[in-house]
Enzyme design. Structure first.
Site, short mmCIF file in Angstrom:
data_model
loop_
_atom_site.label_atom_id
_atom_site.label_comp_id
_atom_site.label_asym_id
_atom_site.label_seq_id
_atom_site.Cartn_x
_atom_site.Cartn_y
_atom_site.Cartn_z
N TYR A 53 0.84 -1.20 0.00
CA TYR A 53 0.00 0.00 0.00
C TYR A 53 0.88 1.26 0.00
O TYR A 53 0.36 2.37 -0.15
CB TYR A 53 -0.94 0.07 1.21
N HIS A 111 0.83 -11.70 2.90
CA HIS A 111 -0.29 -11.04 2.21
C HIS A 111 -1.09 -11.98 1.30
O HIS A 111 -2.31 -11.95 1.30
CB HIS A 111 0.26 -9.85 1.41
N1 LIG Z 1 -5.50 -8.59 2.33
C1 LIG Z 1 -5.87 -8.17 1.14
O1 LIG Z 1 -5.53 -8.79 0.12
C2 LIG Z 1 -6.71 -6.93 1.02
C3 LIG Z 1 -7.33 -6.62 -0.20
C4 LIG Z 1 -8.14 -5.49 -0.25
C5 LIG Z 1 -8.31 -4.69 0.89
N2 LIG Z 1 -7.66 -5.00 2.06
C6 LIG Z 1 -7.82 -4.18 3.28
O2 LIG Z 1 -9.21 -4.04 3.56
C7 LIG Z 1 -9.52 -2.65 3.67
C8 LIG Z 1 -10.95 -2.38 3.26
O3 LIG Z 1 -11.21 -2.80 1.95
P1 LIG Z 1 -11.48 -1.77 0.76
O4 LIG Z 1 -10.74 -0.51 1.02
O5 LIG Z 1 -11.18 -2.52 -0.50
O6 LIG Z 1 -13.04 -1.57 0.75
P2 LIG Z 1 -14.24 -1.29 1.79
O7 LIG Z 1 -13.72 -0.93 3.13
O8 LIG Z 1 -15.19 -2.42 1.64
O9 LIG Z 1 -14.92 -0.02 1.10
C9 LIG Z 1 -14.29 1.20 1.06
C10 LIG Z 1 -15.16 2.14 0.23
O10 LIG Z 1 -16.39 2.36 0.89
C11 LIG Z 1 -16.56 3.75 1.12
N3 LIG Z 1 -17.20 3.90 2.44
C12 LIG Z 1 -16.61 3.72 3.65
N4 LIG Z 1 -17.49 3.92 4.64
C13 LIG Z 1 -18.67 4.22 4.05
C14 LIG Z 1 -19.96 4.53 4.55
N5 LIG Z 1 -20.20 4.59 5.87
N6 LIG Z 1 -20.95 4.80 3.65
C15 LIG Z 1 -20.71 4.76 2.32
N7 LIG Z 1 -19.50 4.47 1.79
C16 LIG Z 1 -18.50 4.21 2.65
C17 LIG Z 1 -15.18 4.36 1.06
O11 LIG Z 1 -15.22 5.70 0.60
P3 LIG Z 1 -14.65 6.94 1.48
O12 LIG Z 1 -13.21 6.66 1.75
O13 LIG Z 1 -14.87 8.11 0.59
O14 LIG Z 1 -15.48 6.98 2.74
C18 LIG Z 1 -14.50 3.48 0.02
O15 LIG Z 1 -14.81 3.90 -1.30
C19 LIG Z 1 -8.48 -2.00 2.75
O16 LIG Z 1 -8.41 -0.60 2.94
C20 LIG Z 1 -7.26 -2.77 3.16
O17 LIG Z 1 -6.77 -2.30 4.41
C21 LIG Z 1 -6.88 -6.13 2.14
#
Ligand SMILES: NC(=O)c1ccc[n+]([C@@H]2O[C@H](COP(=O)([O-])OP(=O)(O)OC[C@H]3O[C@@H](n4cnc5c(N)ncnc54)[C@H](OP(=O)(O)O)[C@@H]3O)[C@@H](O)[C@H]2O)c1
Length: 281
Positions: A53, A111
């Site tokens: 990241y 990861h």
């Molecule tokens: N281990 C892995 O392979 C892997 C892969 C992917 C992700 N991850 C981890 O998981 C975390 C979360 O996954 P993600 O970032 O893919 O997606 P997520 O948390 O499912 O969704 C994030 C999205 O939702 C929006 N959002 C957040 N809160 C909200 C709310 N209350 N109402 C409406 N929209 C909302 C955010 O926009 P805003 O920012 O504008 O609020 C962003 O666009 C990542 O940041 C990372 O740390 C790990």
């Protein structure tokens, strides 16, 4: 506003993990550090980062900016596939601590298993040895399928404390969660709001949100929590961060839980990233 805190979860190594984290993908640089610091100030006690990241520096900066004591906030990072060889894993973790300006990570994960490389057991062993050196408090994995989990546990004698997997209402992963429960592995949910598929806009979720008088994201995060899963919602907005954290004071009924789980489908992964074949470096 004071948010009621969810009880911590006990990991298989005896340490406590907060029940909800801030995801930090795409939170980088000054704006990223400021957003993460706002989250810590509003009560987040677990942050999820990764080498790839490119924000480990911002994570350390956010902790310092927030003014929170080091021991109050658990910080996670992850080892990329390109450094699965034992010696590479060791210096990669040392380097990530230097970038963050920290002396330990609370949780460090392999990861992706990258099965065609065949080095994930070696990578996990390196993390176990770094734990012995005090550079990591808890060791875990991410995107590990049952066979990968069993392979590391058998080879090293250490059951990963955590497996962080793609998990949201469109991909509920019930069997994998059950296996984790049997093995003593805590499940963390990545993309808990199904970022790309925007589960917050799903009509079923919106109806439920109206029914319980909560925001759609809160309903989805509460569903994770009641399944014993640690969700990692990412938000850059202090308002949405605070709202996402505020899920302690209501409960979904069995029927409401089942309605959310019924949104699941076999091909529900948002990008088709099946760890049996998809690899990241
Ligand atoms: N281990 C892995 O392979 C892997 C892969 C992917 C992700 N991850 C981890 O998981 C975390 C979360 O996954 P993600 O970032 O893919 O997606 P997520 O948390 O499912 O969704 C994030 C999205 O939702 C929006 N959002 C957040 N809160 C909200 C709310 N209350 N109402 C409406 N929209 C909302 C955010 O926009 P805003 O920012 O504008 O609020 C962003 O666009 C990542 O940041 C990372 O740390 C790990």
């Amino acid at each position: 506003m004071t948010t009621t805190r969810l009880p911590d979860i006990r990991l298989n190594d005896g340490t406590l993990l907060p029940a909800i984290a801030l995801g930090t993908y795409n939170l980088r640089g000054r704006a990223g550090a400021d957003a993460m610091a706002a989250a810590i100030r509003s009560g987040y006690r677990l942050l999820d980062s990764a080498f790839i990241y490119e924000n480990e520096g911002a994570v350390g900066e956010a902790l310092r900016l927030s003014g929170a004591p080091r021991d109050d906030v658990a910080l996670t990072s992850k080892l990329p596939g390109r450094y699965h060889r034992y010696d590479d894993a060791v210096w990669a973790v040392e380097e990530s601590l230097m970038r963050a300006g920290l002396d330990h990570w609370d949780l460090y994960l392999v990861h992706w298993p990258n099965p065609s490389q065949g080095l994930y057991v070696e990578a996990f062993q390196a993390l176990v040895d770094l734990r012995e050196r005090g550079l990591i408090r808890s060791v875990g994995v991410s995107n590990f399928l049952p066979e990968h989990l069993r392979a590391v546990a058998d080879a090293t004698g250490v059951v990963p404390a955590v497996n962080q997997i793609e998990l949201h209402p469109y991909f509920p992963q019930s069997e994998q969660i059950e296996l984790h429960r049997k093995m003593g592995v805590v499940t963390e949910a990545w993309s808990p709001l199904a970022r790309k598929l925007r589960v917050v806009d799903d009509p079923t979720i919106r109806d439920l949100a109206d029914e319980v008088g909560r925001a759609p994201a809160q309903v989805v995060l509460r569903w994770h929590y009641q399944r014993g899963v640690v969700p990692l919602p990412k938000s850059a907005s202090p308002e949405r961060q605070a709202s996402n954290l505020d899920i302690a004071d209501f409960e979904l009924t069995d029927d409401q839980m089942a309605r959310i789980s019924s949104l699941g489908r076999p091909d529900g992964r948002q990008n088709g990233q099946d760890p049996a074949v998809y690899e990241e470096f």
